[in-house]
Enzyme design. Sequence first.
Site, PDB file in Angstrom:
ATOM      1  N   LYS A  45       0.857  -1.195   0.000  1.00 50.97           N
ATOM      2  CA  LYS A  45       0.000   0.000   0.000  1.00 50.97           C
ATOM      3  C   LYS A  45       0.884   1.232   0.000  1.00 50.97           C
ATOM      4  O   LYS A  45       2.043   1.171   0.421  1.00 50.97           O
ATOM      5  CB  LYS A  45      -0.900   0.012   1.249  1.00 50.97           C
ATOM      6  CG  LYS A  45      -2.151   0.846   1.087  1.00 50.97           C
ATOM      7  CD  LYS A  45      -3.273   0.105   0.366  1.00 50.97           C
ATOM      8  CE  LYS A  45      -4.474   0.973   0.118  1.00 50.97           C
ATOM      9  NZ  LYS A  45      -5.614   0.203  -0.419  1.00 50.97           N
ATOM     10  N   GLY A 104     -20.529   6.773   2.162  1.00 50.57           N
ATOM     11  CA  GLY A 104     -19.445   6.997   1.198  1.00 50.57           C
ATOM     12  C   GLY A 104     -20.010   6.833  -0.191  1.00 50.57           C
ATOM     13  O   GLY A 104     -20.602   5.797  -0.516  1.00 50.57           O
ATOM     14  N   GLY A 129     -18.312   7.472  -3.275  1.00 48.37           N
ATOM     15  CA  GLY A 129     -17.257   7.640  -4.268  1.00 48.37           C
ATOM     16  C   GLY A 129     -17.353   6.487  -5.244  1.00 48.37           C
ATOM     17  O   GLY A 129     -18.437   5.955  -5.509  1.00 48.37           O
ATOM     18  N   ASN A 130     -16.227   6.058  -5.743  1.00 48.47           N
ATOM     19  CA  ASN A 130     -16.206   4.975  -6.729  1.00 48.47           C
ATOM     20  C   ASN A 130     -16.921   3.730  -6.195  1.00 48.47           C
ATOM     21  O   ASN A 130     -17.804   3.173  -6.846  1.00 48.47           O
ATOM     22  CB  ASN A 130     -14.737   4.671  -7.081  1.00 48.47           C
ATOM     23  CG  ASN A 130     -14.596   3.427  -7.919  1.00 48.47           C
ATOM     24  OD1 ASN A 130     -14.674   2.313  -7.396  1.00 48.47           O
ATOM     25  ND2 ASN A 130     -14.412   3.586  -9.208  1.00 48.47           N
ATOM     26  N   GLY A 182     -18.885   3.162  -3.278  1.00 46.90           N
ATOM     27  CA  GLY A 182     -20.266   3.299  -2.807  1.00 46.90           C
ATOM     28  C   GLY A 182     -21.247   3.510  -3.953  1.00 46.90           C
ATOM     29  O   GLY A 182     -22.341   2.924  -3.967  1.00 46.90           O
TER      30      GLY A 182
HETATM   31  P1  NAD Z   1     -13.387   7.652  -3.276  1.00 53.17           P
HETATM   32  O1  NAD Z   1     -12.373   8.684  -3.001  1.00 53.17           O
HETATM   33  O2  NAD Z   1     -13.865   7.471  -4.672  1.00 53.17           O
HETATM   34  O3  NAD Z   1     -14.693   7.879  -2.385  1.00 53.17           O
HETATM   35  C1  NAD Z   1     -14.666   8.007  -0.994  1.00 53.17           C
HETATM   36  C2  NAD Z   1     -16.024   8.480  -0.532  1.00 53.17           C
HETATM   37  O4  NAD Z   1     -16.051   8.504   0.880  1.00 53.17           O
HETATM   38  C3  NAD Z   1     -16.372   9.892  -0.995  1.00 53.17           C
HETATM   39  O5  NAD Z   1     -17.749   9.951  -1.323  1.00 53.17           O
HETATM   40  C4  NAD Z   1     -16.115  10.750   0.254  1.00 53.17           C
HETATM   41  O6  NAD Z   1     -16.885  11.926   0.279  1.00 53.17           O
HETATM   42  C5  NAD Z   1     -16.537   9.773   1.319  1.00 53.17           C
HETATM   43  N1  NAD Z   1     -15.976  10.087   2.635  1.00 53.17           N
HETATM   44  C6  NAD Z   1     -14.741  10.514   2.947  1.00 53.17           C
HETATM   45  N2  NAD Z   1     -14.654  10.737   4.270  1.00 53.17           N
HETATM   46  C7  NAD Z   1     -15.856  10.418   4.778  1.00 53.17           C
HETATM   47  C8  NAD Z   1     -16.405  10.446   6.080  1.00 53.17           C
HETATM   48  N3  NAD Z   1     -15.685  10.860   7.114  1.00 53.17           N
HETATM   49  N4  NAD Z   1     -17.677  10.024   6.231  1.00 53.17           N
HETATM   50  C9  NAD Z   1     -18.400   9.624   5.175  1.00 53.17           C
HETATM   51  N5  NAD Z   1     -17.955   9.606   3.935  1.00 53.17           N
HETATM   52  C10 NAD Z   1     -16.705  10.004   3.741  1.00 53.17           C
HETATM   53  O7  NAD Z   1     -12.779   6.290  -2.688  1.00 53.17           O
HETATM   54  P2  NAD Z   1     -13.189   4.811  -3.037  1.00 53.17           P
HETATM   55  O8  NAD Z   1     -12.244   4.298  -4.062  1.00 53.17           O
HETATM   56  O9  NAD Z   1     -14.647   4.730  -3.265  1.00 53.17           O
HETATM   57  O10 NAD Z   1     -12.804   4.071  -1.666  1.00 53.17           O
HETATM   58  C11 NAD Z   1     -13.702   4.001  -0.566  1.00 53.17           C
HETATM   59  C12 NAD Z   1     -13.247   2.919   0.380  1.00 53.17           C
HETATM   60  O11 NAD Z   1     -13.170   1.682  -0.327  1.00 53.17           O
HETATM   61  C13 NAD Z   1     -11.856   3.125   0.996  1.00 53.17           C
HETATM   62  O12 NAD Z   1     -11.851   2.579   2.298  1.00 53.17           O
HETATM   63  C14 NAD Z   1     -10.954   2.288   0.090  1.00 53.17           C
HETATM   64  O13 NAD Z   1      -9.756   1.890   0.744  1.00 53.17           O
HETATM   65  C15 NAD Z   1     -11.885   1.121  -0.164  1.00 53.17           C
HETATM   66  N6  NAD Z   1     -11.539   0.341  -1.353  1.00 53.17           N
HETATM   67  C16 NAD Z   1     -11.480   0.935  -2.592  1.00 53.17           C
HETATM   68  C17 NAD Z   1     -11.183   0.143  -3.697  1.00 53.17           C
HETATM   69  C18 NAD Z   1     -11.189   0.705  -5.095  1.00 53.17           C
HETATM   70  O14 NAD Z   1     -11.022  -0.075  -6.053  1.00 53.17           O
HETATM   71  N7  NAD Z   1     -11.430   1.981  -5.293  1.00 53.17           N
HETATM   72  C19 NAD Z   1     -10.907  -1.212  -3.532  1.00 53.17           C
HETATM   73  C20 NAD Z   1     -10.984  -1.779  -2.258  1.00 53.17           C
HETATM   74  C21 NAD Z   1     -11.298  -0.987  -1.176  1.00 53.17           C
END
Ligand code: NAD
Length: 406
Positions: A101, A211, A213-214, A216
Amino acid sequence: MDPWENALKQLDEVARVMDLDDTIKEALSLPELVSESRVILKGVNSLEVFPAYRVRHNTARGPAKGGIRFHPQVTVGEVKALSMWMTWKNAVSGVPYGGGKGGIIVNPKGMSKRDLEGLSRGFMRRFAHVVGEDIDIPAPDVNTTSQIMGWMLDEYETMKGRHEPGVITGKPLELGGSEGRTEATGLGGFYSIINAVKAYDIRGKKVAIQGFGNVGYYAAKFLEEVGYKIVAISDSKGGVFDESGLNVEAVMKKKQETKRVKGFGKAITNEELLELPVSILVPSAIENVITQQNANDIEAKLIVELANGPTTPDADKILEESKQIVVPDVLANSGGVTVSYLEWVQNRMGYYWTQKEVREKLKDVMNKAFKQVHNKMVSEKTTMRNAAIGLAVDKVVSAMKIRGQL
Ligand code: NAD
Protein backbone atom coordinates in the site's frame (compact mmCIF):
# COMPACT_ATOMS: atom_id res chain seq x y z
CA MET A 1 -8.20 3.59 16.99
CA ASP A 2 -4.96 3.45 15.06
CA PRO A 3 -5.65 1.21 12.02
CA TRP A 4 -2.28 -0.52 12.54
CA GLU A 5 -3.26 -1.44 16.10
CA ASN A 6 -6.59 -2.71 14.79
CA ALA A 7 -4.88 -4.82 12.11
CA LEU A 8 -2.54 -6.31 14.74
CA LYS A 9 -5.47 -7.02 17.09
CA GLN A 10 -7.27 -8.85 14.28
CA LEU A 11 -4.15 -10.94 13.66
CA ASP A 12 -3.87 -11.64 17.43
CA GLU A 13 -7.45 -12.88 17.48
CA VAL A 14 -6.91 -15.15 14.46
CA ALA A 15 -3.62 -16.42 15.91
CA ARG A 16 -5.46 -17.28 19.14
CA VAL A 17 -8.27 -19.10 17.28
CA MET A 18 -5.73 -20.93 15.04
CA ASP A 19 -3.29 -21.59 17.88
CA LEU A 20 -0.57 -20.04 15.72
CA ASP A 21 3.04 -20.16 16.87
CA ASP A 22 4.15 -16.80 18.40
CA THR A 23 7.24 -16.49 16.18
CA ILE A 24 5.15 -17.05 13.06
CA LYS A 25 2.72 -14.40 14.28
CA GLU A 26 5.63 -12.01 14.74
CA ALA A 27 6.86 -12.71 11.20
CA LEU A 28 3.37 -11.89 9.88
CA SER A 29 3.12 -8.76 12.03
CA LEU A 30 6.19 -7.02 10.67
CA PRO A 31 6.13 -5.59 7.13
CA GLU A 32 8.91 -6.66 4.75
CA LEU A 33 9.74 -3.10 3.69
CA VAL A 34 8.61 0.35 4.79
CA SER A 35 9.72 3.13 2.42
CA GLU A 36 9.30 6.68 3.63
CA SER A 37 9.98 9.76 1.57
CA ARG A 38 8.51 13.12 0.58
CA VAL A 39 7.17 14.71 -2.57
CA ILE A 40 8.12 18.33 -3.26
CA LEU A 41 5.81 20.52 -5.30
CA LYS A 42 7.58 23.57 -6.64
CA GLY A 43 5.45 26.36 -8.11
CA VAL A 44 6.60 29.68 -9.56
CA ASN A 45 6.36 31.38 -6.15
CA SER A 46 5.65 28.47 -3.83
CA LEU A 47 7.17 25.38 -2.34
CA GLU A 48 5.23 22.57 -0.66
CA VAL A 49 6.44 19.31 0.88
CA PHE A 50 4.26 16.21 1.41
CA PRO A 51 5.29 13.10 3.37
CA ALA A 52 4.83 9.91 1.30
CA TYR A 53 4.99 6.17 1.97
CA ARG A 54 5.02 2.80 0.25
CA VAL A 55 4.84 -0.35 2.40
CA ARG A 56 5.36 -3.96 1.32
CA HIS A 57 3.78 -6.19 3.93
CA ASN A 58 4.34 -9.72 2.63
CA THR A 59 5.38 -11.09 -0.77
CA ALA A 60 5.51 -14.84 -0.09
CA ARG A 61 2.60 -15.47 -2.51
CA GLY A 62 3.67 -13.00 -5.22
CA PRO A 63 4.57 -9.36 -5.86
CA ALA A 64 3.08 -6.82 -3.45
CA LYS A 65 -0.15 -5.25 -4.65
CA GLY A 66 -2.24 -2.40 -3.27
CA GLY A 67 -3.44 1.14 -3.87
CA ILE A 68 -2.06 4.61 -3.23
CA ARG A 69 -4.13 7.00 -1.10
CA PHE A 70 -4.00 10.82 -1.20
CA HIS A 71 -5.56 12.02 2.07
CA PRO A 72 -4.70 14.48 4.87
CA GLN A 73 -5.15 11.75 7.50
CA VAL A 74 -2.73 9.25 5.96
CA THR A 75 -0.18 7.97 8.51
CA VAL A 76 2.55 5.39 8.19
CA GLY A 77 0.49 3.19 10.55
CA GLU A 78 -2.53 3.43 8.30
CA VAL A 79 -0.45 2.47 5.25
CA LYS A 80 1.03 -0.50 7.15
CA ALA A 81 -2.46 -1.66 8.17
CA LEU A 82 -3.80 -1.31 4.65
CA SER A 83 -0.82 -3.28 3.29
CA MET A 84 -1.45 -6.12 5.77
CA TRP A 85 -5.14 -6.19 4.81
CA MET A 86 -4.02 -6.43 1.15
CA THR A 87 -1.94 -9.52 2.00
CA TRP A 88 -5.02 -11.17 3.49
CA LYS A 89 -7.35 -9.96 0.73
CA ASN A 90 -5.15 -11.26 -2.09
CA ALA A 91 -4.79 -14.61 -0.37
CA VAL A 92 -8.57 -14.90 0.25
CA SER A 93 -9.32 -14.15 -3.42
CA GLY A 94 -6.57 -16.50 -4.56
CA VAL A 95 -4.85 -13.88 -6.76
CA PRO A 96 -1.08 -14.53 -6.87
CA TYR A 97 -0.01 -11.41 -4.99
CA GLY A 98 1.28 -10.32 -1.64
CA GLY A 99 0.18 -7.10 0.07
CA GLY A 100 1.35 -3.52 -0.35
CA LYS A 101 0.00 0.00 0.00
CA GLY A 102 1.07 3.61 -0.42
CA GLY A 103 -0.03 7.08 0.50
CA ILE A 104 0.71 10.78 0.55
CA ILE A 105 -0.33 13.06 3.41
CA VAL A 106 -2.13 15.66 1.33
CA ASN A 107 -5.55 17.19 0.83
CA PRO A 108 -5.92 16.95 -2.94
CA LYS A 109 -9.37 18.60 -2.95
CA GLY A 110 -9.16 21.94 -4.72
CA MET A 111 -5.65 21.26 -6.05
CA SER A 112 -5.11 22.29 -9.65
CA LYS A 113 -4.81 19.52 -12.25
CA ARG A 114 -1.23 20.60 -12.85
CA ASP A 115 -0.31 20.23 -9.14
CA LEU A 116 -2.08 16.88 -8.94
CA GLU A 117 -0.03 15.69 -11.90
CA GLY A 118 3.15 17.02 -10.26
CA LEU A 119 2.28 15.22 -7.03
CA SER A 120 1.57 11.93 -8.85
CA ARG A 121 4.75 12.08 -10.94
CA GLY A 122 6.71 13.13 -7.82
CA PHE A 123 5.43 10.06 -5.93
CA MET A 124 6.53 7.76 -8.73
CA ARG A 125 9.97 9.40 -9.00
CA ARG A 126 10.55 8.74 -5.28
CA PHE A 127 9.27 5.14 -5.30
CA ALA A 128 10.18 3.88 -8.81
CA HIS A 129 13.04 1.86 -7.30
CA VAL A 130 10.68 -0.14 -5.06
CA VAL A 131 7.86 -0.86 -7.55
CA GLY A 132 7.77 -2.99 -10.71
CA GLU A 133 5.44 -5.48 -12.41
CA ASP A 134 7.12 -8.39 -10.61
CA ILE A 135 7.94 -6.45 -7.43
CA ASP A 136 5.15 -4.18 -6.18
CA ILE A 137 2.18 -3.02 -8.25
CA PRO A 138 0.24 0.09 -7.12
CA ALA A 139 -3.40 0.94 -7.98
CA PRO A 140 -6.01 3.61 -7.11
CA ASP A 141 -7.44 4.12 -3.63
CA VAL A 142 -9.13 7.05 -1.88
CA ASN A 143 -8.75 10.23 -4.00
CA THR A 144 -6.59 8.59 -6.66
CA THR A 145 -8.06 8.08 -10.11
CA SER A 146 -7.25 6.30 -13.37
CA GLN A 147 -5.78 9.60 -14.64
CA ILE A 148 -3.38 9.62 -11.68
CA MET A 149 -2.39 6.02 -12.51
CA GLY A 150 -1.77 7.18 -16.10
CA TRP A 151 0.60 9.98 -14.97
CA MET A 152 2.42 7.60 -12.65
CA LEU A 153 2.79 5.01 -15.41
CA ASP A 154 4.18 7.62 -17.79
CA GLU A 155 6.70 8.81 -15.20
CA TYR A 156 7.84 5.24 -14.49
CA GLU A 157 8.13 4.24 -18.15
CA THR A 158 9.99 7.46 -19.00
CA MET A 159 12.46 6.79 -16.16
CA LYS A 160 12.97 3.17 -17.23
CA GLY A 161 12.97 3.86 -20.97
CA ARG A 162 10.59 1.01 -21.76
CA HIS A 163 6.91 0.10 -21.70
CA GLU A 164 5.82 -1.82 -18.61
CA PRO A 165 2.04 -1.33 -18.26
CA GLY A 166 1.81 -4.10 -15.64
CA VAL A 167 3.64 -1.88 -13.11
CA ILE A 168 0.38 -0.19 -12.13
CA THR A 169 -3.31 -1.07 -12.45
CA GLY A 170 -6.52 0.93 -12.60
CA LYS A 171 -5.07 2.73 -15.64
CA PRO A 172 -7.10 4.44 -18.36
CA LEU A 173 -8.15 2.01 -21.13
CA GLU A 174 -5.90 3.84 -23.62
CA LEU A 175 -2.82 2.94 -21.56
CA GLY A 176 -3.65 -0.73 -21.02
CA GLY A 177 -6.41 -0.49 -18.42
CA SER A 178 -9.02 -3.23 -18.25
CA GLU A 179 -12.65 -3.11 -19.20
CA GLY A 180 -14.66 -3.48 -16.01
CA ARG A 181 -12.01 -2.05 -13.64
CA THR A 182 -13.81 1.19 -12.74
CA GLU A 183 -16.85 -0.54 -11.30
CA ALA A 184 -15.03 -3.66 -10.08
CA THR A 185 -14.99 -3.03 -6.31
CA GLY A 186 -18.65 -1.97 -6.23
CA LEU A 187 -19.69 -4.89 -8.45
CA GLY A 188 -17.63 -7.35 -6.41
CA GLY A 189 -19.26 -5.86 -3.30
CA PHE A 190 -22.64 -6.39 -4.88
CA TYR A 191 -21.85 -10.09 -5.45
CA SER A 192 -20.74 -10.35 -1.80
CA ILE A 193 -24.01 -8.78 -0.63
CA ILE A 194 -26.12 -11.13 -2.78
CA ASN A 195 -24.13 -14.14 -1.53
CA ALA A 196 -24.53 -13.05 2.10
CA VAL A 197 -28.26 -12.36 1.72
CA LYS A 198 -28.72 -15.94 0.49
CA ALA A 199 -26.38 -17.57 2.99
CA TYR A 200 -27.87 -15.79 6.04
CA ASP A 201 -31.43 -15.50 4.77
CA ILE A 202 -31.51 -11.71 5.18
CA ARG A 203 -35.04 -10.37 4.76
CA GLY A 204 -35.79 -6.79 3.80
CA LYS A 205 -34.34 -4.77 0.99
CA LYS A 206 -33.47 -1.46 2.66
CA VAL A 207 -29.84 -0.46 2.30
CA ALA A 208 -27.78 2.41 3.74
CA ILE A 209 -24.52 3.31 1.98
CA GLN A 210 -21.86 5.42 3.70
CA GLY A 211 -19.45 7.00 1.20
CA PHE A 212 -20.50 7.81 -2.33
CA GLY A 213 -17.26 7.64 -4.27
CA ASN A 214 -16.21 4.98 -6.73
CA VAL A 215 -17.06 2.05 -4.46
CA GLY A 216 -20.27 3.30 -2.81
CA TYR A 217 -21.76 4.59 -6.05
CA TYR A 218 -21.34 1.36 -8.02
CA ALA A 219 -22.49 -0.84 -5.13
CA ALA A 220 -25.64 1.32 -4.83
CA LYS A 221 -26.24 1.27 -8.57
CA PHE A 222 -25.99 -2.53 -8.94
CA LEU A 223 -28.21 -3.11 -5.87
CA GLU A 224 -30.82 -0.66 -7.16
CA GLU A 225 -30.86 -2.48 -10.51
CA VAL A 226 -32.03 -5.72 -8.86
CA GLY A 227 -34.69 -4.08 -6.70
CA TYR A 228 -32.97 -3.08 -3.46
CA LYS A 229 -34.08 0.23 -1.95
CA ILE A 230 -31.16 2.54 -1.28
CA VAL A 231 -32.71 4.56 1.54
CA ALA A 232 -29.61 6.48 2.67
CA ILE A 233 -26.43 7.74 1.04
CA SER A 234 -23.69 9.98 2.45
CA ASP A 235 -20.34 11.48 1.62
CA SER A 236 -17.82 13.39 3.72
CA LYS A 237 -20.17 16.38 3.97
CA GLY A 238 -23.22 14.47 5.26
CA GLY A 239 -26.04 12.39 3.88
CA VAL A 240 -29.62 12.02 2.76
CA PHE A 241 -32.35 9.60 3.85
CA ASP A 242 -35.59 8.69 2.08
CA GLU A 243 -37.51 5.69 3.36
CA SER A 244 -39.18 5.17 -0.01
CA GLY A 245 -35.79 4.83 -1.72
CA LEU A 246 -33.38 7.29 -3.35
CA ASN A 247 -32.70 7.45 -7.08
CA VAL A 248 -28.98 6.62 -7.21
CA GLU A 249 -28.31 8.34 -10.55
CA ALA A 250 -30.13 11.51 -9.41
CA VAL A 251 -28.05 11.65 -6.21
CA MET A 252 -24.85 11.19 -8.23
CA LYS A 253 -25.87 13.94 -10.66
CA LYS A 254 -26.46 16.28 -7.72
CA LYS A 255 -23.08 15.36 -6.21
CA GLN A 256 -21.31 16.07 -9.50
CA GLU A 257 -23.04 19.44 -9.82
CA THR A 258 -22.76 20.63 -6.21
CA LYS A 259 -19.92 18.46 -4.77
CA ARG A 260 -22.26 17.03 -2.12
CA VAL A 261 -25.29 14.76 -1.79
CA LYS A 262 -28.25 16.89 -0.76
CA GLY A 263 -31.77 17.87 -1.60
CA PHE A 264 -33.37 14.42 -1.36
CA GLY A 265 -35.60 13.32 1.53
CA LYS A 266 -34.17 14.25 4.93
CA ALA A 267 -30.63 15.49 5.62
CA ILE A 268 -28.70 13.20 8.02
CA THR A 269 -25.20 13.00 9.46
CA ASN A 270 -22.77 10.18 8.77
CA GLU A 271 -23.27 8.98 12.36
CA GLU A 272 -27.05 8.86 11.93
CA LEU A 273 -26.73 6.91 8.69
CA LEU A 274 -25.03 4.05 10.52
CA GLU A 275 -27.90 3.67 12.99
CA LEU A 276 -30.84 3.66 10.58
CA PRO A 277 -33.41 0.83 10.64
CA VAL A 278 -32.14 -0.91 7.49
CA SER A 279 -31.44 -4.57 6.72
CA ILE A 280 -28.07 -3.96 5.06
CA LEU A 281 -25.41 -1.40 5.98
CA VAL A 282 -22.57 -0.81 3.53
CA PRO A 283 -19.71 1.31 4.90
CA SER A 284 -17.84 2.45 1.76
CA ALA A 285 -15.79 5.43 2.94
CA ILE A 286 -13.06 5.29 5.58
CA GLU A 287 -11.77 3.36 8.62
CA ASN A 288 -13.07 3.27 12.19
CA VAL A 289 -16.66 4.36 11.65
CA ILE A 290 -18.24 1.43 13.54
CA THR A 291 -16.80 1.58 17.04
CA GLN A 292 -17.46 0.55 20.63
CA GLN A 293 -19.46 3.81 20.96
CA ASN A 294 -22.04 3.13 18.25
CA ALA A 295 -21.98 -0.65 17.61
CA ASN A 296 -24.88 -1.23 20.02
CA ASP A 297 -27.01 1.24 18.05
CA ILE A 298 -26.50 -0.37 14.67
CA GLU A 299 -29.71 -2.03 13.56
CA ALA A 300 -28.66 -3.64 10.27
CA LYS A 301 -28.58 -7.43 10.40
CA LEU A 302 -25.95 -7.51 7.66
CA ILE A 303 -22.91 -5.20 7.47
CA VAL A 304 -20.85 -5.51 4.33
CA GLU A 305 -17.49 -3.73 4.56
CA LEU A 306 -16.66 -2.19 1.22
CA ALA A 307 -14.37 0.36 2.90
CA ASN A 308 -11.13 -0.94 4.37
CA GLY A 309 -11.15 -1.24 8.14
CA PRO A 310 -14.51 0.42 8.95
CA THR A 311 -15.15 -1.73 12.06
CA THR A 312 -12.87 -1.64 15.11
CA PRO A 313 -12.07 -4.94 16.90
CA ASP A 314 -14.13 -3.81 19.96
CA ALA A 315 -17.15 -3.14 17.75
CA ASP A 316 -16.66 -6.54 16.09
CA LYS A 317 -17.15 -8.23 19.47
CA ILE A 318 -20.38 -6.30 20.13
CA LEU A 319 -21.79 -7.16 16.68
CA GLU A 320 -20.80 -10.81 17.11
CA GLU A 321 -22.65 -10.98 20.44
CA SER A 322 -25.78 -9.50 18.91
CA LYS A 323 -25.54 -12.01 16.02
CA GLN A 324 -25.17 -9.35 13.35
CA ILE A 325 -23.20 -10.58 10.35
CA VAL A 326 -20.12 -8.67 9.23
CA VAL A 327 -18.80 -9.59 5.78
CA PRO A 328 -15.20 -8.40 6.23
CA ASP A 329 -13.35 -5.98 3.95
CA VAL A 330 -10.73 -8.55 2.96
CA LEU A 331 -13.50 -10.55 1.30
CA ALA A 332 -16.21 -8.00 0.45
CA ASN A 333 -14.10 -5.37 -1.31
CA SER A 334 -11.71 -7.73 -3.10
CA GLY A 335 -13.41 -7.09 -6.48
CA GLY A 336 -11.07 -4.18 -7.19
CA VAL A 337 -7.87 -6.10 -6.73
CA THR A 338 -9.32 -9.09 -8.58
CA VAL A 339 -9.93 -7.00 -11.72
CA SER A 340 -6.55 -5.31 -11.16
CA TYR A 341 -5.09 -8.81 -11.37
CA LEU A 342 -7.04 -9.42 -14.60
CA GLU A 343 -5.67 -6.09 -15.92
CA TRP A 344 -2.10 -7.15 -15.08
CA VAL A 345 -2.62 -10.54 -16.78
CA GLN A 346 -3.93 -8.78 -19.93
CA ASN A 347 -0.96 -6.36 -19.89
CA ARG A 348 1.44 -9.26 -19.74
CA MET A 349 -0.35 -11.24 -22.49
CA GLY A 350 -0.87 -8.16 -24.66
CA TYR A 351 -4.38 -9.48 -25.29
CA TYR A 352 -7.53 -7.86 -23.94
CA TRP A 353 -10.89 -9.23 -22.75
CA THR A 354 -14.35 -7.69 -23.15
CA GLN A 355 -16.27 -6.18 -20.21
CA LYS A 356 -18.53 -9.27 -20.23
CA GLU A 357 -15.54 -11.64 -19.98
CA VAL A 358 -14.00 -9.58 -17.17
CA ARG A 359 -17.26 -9.46 -15.20
CA GLU A 360 -17.77 -13.23 -15.55
CA LYS A 361 -14.27 -13.91 -14.25
CA LEU A 362 -14.83 -11.47 -11.37
CA LYS A 363 -18.11 -13.14 -10.42
CA ASP A 364 -16.45 -16.58 -10.35
CA VAL A 365 -13.64 -15.34 -8.08
CA MET A 366 -16.03 -13.53 -5.70
CA ASN A 367 -18.42 -16.49 -5.45
CA LYS A 368 -15.60 -18.97 -4.84
CA ALA A 369 -13.99 -16.80 -2.16
CA PHE A 370 -17.32 -16.25 -0.39
CA LYS A 371 -18.05 -19.98 -0.36
CA GLN A 372 -14.61 -20.84 1.03
CA VAL A 373 -14.83 -18.25 3.81
CA HIS A 374 -18.41 -19.15 4.67
CA ASN A 375 -17.59 -22.89 4.84
CA LYS A 376 -14.64 -22.17 7.14
CA MET A 377 -16.80 -19.94 9.31
CA VAL A 378 -19.42 -22.67 9.69
CA SER A 379 -16.96 -25.51 10.27
CA GLU A 380 -14.91 -23.53 12.80
CA LYS A 381 -17.89 -21.80 14.44
CA THR A 382 -16.20 -18.42 14.21
CA THR A 383 -16.85 -15.00 12.64
CA MET A 384 -16.51 -14.33 8.93
CA ARG A 385 -13.54 -12.03 9.66
CA ASN A 386 -11.69 -14.72 11.60
CA ALA A 387 -12.51 -17.27 8.89
CA ALA A 388 -11.29 -14.98 6.08
CA ILE A 389 -8.09 -13.86 7.80
CA GLY A 390 -7.52 -17.44 9.03
CA LEU A 391 -7.80 -18.75 5.47
CA ALA A 392 -5.36 -16.08 4.30
CA VAL A 393 -2.89 -16.75 7.12
CA ASP A 394 -2.92 -20.48 6.22
CA LYS A 395 -2.05 -19.68 2.61
CA VAL A 396 0.64 -17.11 3.44
CA VAL A 397 2.29 -19.27 6.11
CA SER A 398 2.27 -22.25 3.76
CA ALA A 399 3.97 -20.16 1.01
CA MET A 400 6.56 -18.88 3.51
CA LYS A 401 7.27 -22.45 4.71
CA ILE A 402 7.64 -23.83 1.17
CA ARG A 403 10.07 -20.98 0.42
CA GLY A 404 12.06 -21.99 3.48
CA GLN A 405 11.42 -18.66 5.22
CA LEU A 406 9.79 -20.34 8.22
P1 NAD B 1 -13.39 7.65 -3.28
O1 NAD B 1 -12.37 8.68 -3.00
O2 NAD B 1 -13.86 7.47 -4.67
O3 NAD B 1 -14.69 7.88 -2.39
C1 NAD B 1 -14.67 8.01 -0.99
C2 NAD B 1 -16.02 8.48 -0.53
O4 NAD B 1 -16.05 8.50 0.88
C3 NAD B 1 -16.37 9.89 -1.00
O5 NAD B 1 -17.75 9.95 -1.32
C4 NAD B 1 -16.11 10.75 0.25
O6 NAD B 1 -16.88 11.93 0.28
C5 NAD B 1 -16.54 9.77 1.32
N1 NAD B 1 -15.98 10.09 2.63
C6 NAD B 1 -14.74 10.51 2.95
N2 NAD B 1 -14.65 10.74 4.27
C7 NAD B 1 -15.86 10.42 4.78
C8 NAD B 1 -16.40 10.45 6.08
N3 NAD B 1 -15.69 10.86 7.11
N4 NAD B 1 -17.68 10.02 6.23
C9 NAD B 1 -18.40 9.62 5.17
N5 NAD B 1 -17.95 9.61 3.94
C10 NAD B 1 -16.71 10.00 3.74
O7 NAD B 1 -12.78 6.29 -2.69
P2 NAD B 1 -13.19 4.81 -3.04
O8 NAD B 1 -12.24 4.30 -4.06
O9 NAD B 1 -14.65 4.73 -3.26
O10 NAD B 1 -12.80 4.07 -1.67
C11 NAD B 1 -13.70 4.00 -0.57
C12 NAD B 1 -13.25 2.92 0.38
O11 NAD B 1 -13.17 1.68 -0.33
C13 NAD B 1 -11.86 3.12 1.00
O12 NAD B 1 -11.85 2.58 2.30
C14 NAD B 1 -10.95 2.29 0.09
O13 NAD B 1 -9.76 1.89 0.74
C15 NAD B 1 -11.89 1.12 -0.16
N6 NAD B 1 -11.54 0.34 -1.35
C16 NAD B 1 -11.48 0.94 -2.59
C17 NAD B 1 -11.18 0.14 -3.70
C18 NAD B 1 -11.19 0.70 -5.10
O14 NAD B 1 -11.02 -0.08 -6.05
N7 NAD B 1 -11.43 1.98 -5.29
C19 NAD B 1 -10.91 -1.21 -3.53
C20 NAD B 1 -10.98 -1.78 -2.26
C21 NAD B 1 -11.30 -0.99 -1.18
